[in-house]
Design an enzyme around this catalytic site. Structure first.
Site, PDB file in Angstrom:
ATOM      1  N   ASN A  46       0.839  -1.192   0.000  1.00  0.00           N
ATOM      2  CA  ASN A  46       0.000   0.000   0.000  1.00  0.00           C
ATOM      3  C   ASN A  46       0.874   1.240   0.000  1.00  0.00           C
ATOM      4  O   ASN A  46       1.915   1.280   0.655  1.00  0.00           O
ATOM      5  CB  ASN A  46      -0.939   0.023   1.211  1.00  0.00           C
ATOM      6  CG  ASN A  46      -1.822   1.258   1.220  1.00  0.00           C
ATOM      7  OD1 ASN A  46      -1.477   2.280   1.804  1.00  0.00           O
ATOM      8  ND2 ASN A  46      -2.959   1.173   0.541  1.00  0.00           N
ATOM      9  N   HIS A  47       0.412   2.275  -0.713  1.00  0.00           N
ATOM     10  CA  HIS A  47       1.214   3.486  -0.895  1.00  0.00           C
ATOM     11  C   HIS A  47       0.535   4.715  -0.295  1.00  0.00           C
ATOM     12  O   HIS A  47       0.517   5.785  -0.916  1.00  0.00           O
ATOM     13  CB  HIS A  47       1.506   3.713  -2.380  1.00  0.00           C
ATOM     14  CG  HIS A  47       2.756   4.489  -2.649  1.00  0.00           C
ATOM     15  ND1 HIS A  47       2.899   5.810  -2.287  1.00  0.00           N
ATOM     16  CD2 HIS A  47       3.917   4.137  -3.241  1.00  0.00           C
ATOM     17  CE1 HIS A  47       4.086   6.241  -2.673  1.00  0.00           C
ATOM     18  NE2 HIS A  47       4.741   5.243  -3.251  1.00  0.00           N
ATOM     19  N   SER A  48      -0.015   4.580   0.896  1.00  0.00           N
ATOM     20  CA  SER A  48      -0.570   5.756   1.573  1.00  0.00           C
ATOM     21  C   SER A  48       0.548   6.690   2.022  1.00  0.00           C
ATOM     22  O   SER A  48       1.661   6.255   2.338  1.00  0.00           O
ATOM     23  CB  SER A  48      -1.393   5.331   2.788  1.00  0.00           C
ATOM     24  OG  SER A  48      -2.580   4.677   2.403  1.00  0.00           O
TER      25      SER A  48
END
Length: 342
Positions: free
Chosen positions: A166-168
């Site tokens: 995930n690239h939050s």
């Protein structure tokens, strides 16, 4: 999706199975857009996205000696000749099926599914990806668990390569324009040394500009500037299973800010993680359907913490065992995000 506390809630979108909202004590800890459409038009920095079919960089945008041939991938890494985050339209730009409400591991959750066809972004084989998000409260802390599973389901080839994260971009002082003053503790000080094109040399060194693992340091206006892959398991190329979900969780990073009392802790079963202080981050301004202007966000306005395998494990043959799957294999990973306000 929420637990019993309305001030702690999550919102997910079908595009990229992405995290749009991660609320703790009424504060959203992720950089986001208020309307889904902006993720298609303004999101070249991967806000909240599920990254795939591979994570991070693939050297030279090529997969050599896979199924007896070389596969050409998209070159999309700025001035570097690499493929980044799955290509021009990686999984973060695709529409998943979902969210489908589920109960998983005794918690309320949602499921997303995506079928990535053979040849998409140059990758061989049709694979099926599942993403599960489950939420709850533990000892007064808001907990989000993320689980990934990928399987080769097509008959087009014998093997393929996969990786998901995930690239939050997290911000524990959400009303401030930057992360200046954020306190950081990393679970390791070992990292993959990089060449001039941001590809690992193969050496694992001690990161030079931060204190030893487990020691707090503070992000300033410009320093330290970090965009590196930190190593939890230096033996991963020979010991990391394709499916890490049954391995113990390890502490990757904790970030907090004294002005808000907000904390975020990230744990994962993965052998490495990218830690990025957002020095190249730019999110353009936008305007909602109701005419509300969303200001631009710039340098160091969020911190990315991306659990993963090693950078370029898909392209580097001696590391490929971490991500190469064939029929009957499952690739899997699990990460847990705990957040609270003191």
């Amino acid at each position: 999706m929420s637990g019993t506390n309305p001030d702690s809630a999550f919102t997910f979108l079908s595009q990229g199975a992405l995290i749009q909202e991660f609320k703790v004590a009424g504060h959203n800890l992720v950089q986001n857009f208020p309307e889904a459409k902006f993720y298609k038009t303004h999101n070249n920095v991967y806000l909240g996205e599920t990254i795939g079919r591979t994570t991070n960089r693939v050297k030279g945008a090529k997969l050599a000696n896979l199924n007896g041939q070389t596969y050409q991938l998209a070159v999309n890494d700025g001035d570097n000749p690499n493929s980044l985050h799955g290509g021009l339209r990686g999984w973060g730009k695709q529409d998943f099926e979902g969210p489908k409400p589920v109960s998983r591991n005794g918690r309320e959750g949602v499921q997303f599914r995506y079928l990535s066809k053979d040849g998409e972004e140059g990758y061989p084989g049709t694979v099926e990806c599942f993403v599960w998000y489950t939420a709850g409260l533990e000892d007064g802390k808001t907990v989000l668990e993320v689980e990934y599973q990928v399987e080769l389901v097509g008959d087009e080839c014998e093997t393929t390569v996969v990786g998901v994260t995930n690239h939050s971009y997290f911000h524990v002082n959400p009303n401030a324009p930057t992360t200046d003053g954020t306190m950081v503790i990393l679970g390791t000080d070992r990292y993959l040394e990089l060449d001039e094109h941001q590809i690992p040399t193969g050496n694992i060194n001690i990161f030079p500009s931060i204190p030893p693992a487990g020691t707090s340091f503070t992000l300033g206006a410009n320093e330290p500037a970090i965009d590196d892959c930190f190593v939890m398991d230096p033996d991963a190329p020979t010991s990391c299973p394709l499916d890490t979900r049954n391995l113990p969780l390890r502490h990757l990073a904790t970030i907090s800010h004294p002005d808000t009392g907000l904390h975020l802790e990230v744990q994962s079963t993965e052998p490495a993680f990218q830690f990025y202080t957002g020095d190249g981050l730019y999110i353009p301004e936008a305007e909602t359907d109701k005419g509300v202007k969303i200001p631009a966000r710039g340098k160091r306005s969020g911190i990315a913490i991306e659990p993963s395998r090693y950078v370029d494990c898909a392209g580097r043959e001696e590391w490929r065992g971490m991500c190469k799957i064939k029929k009957g294999n499952l690739w899997g990973a699990r990460s847990v995000y705990r957040a609270w306000k003191e």
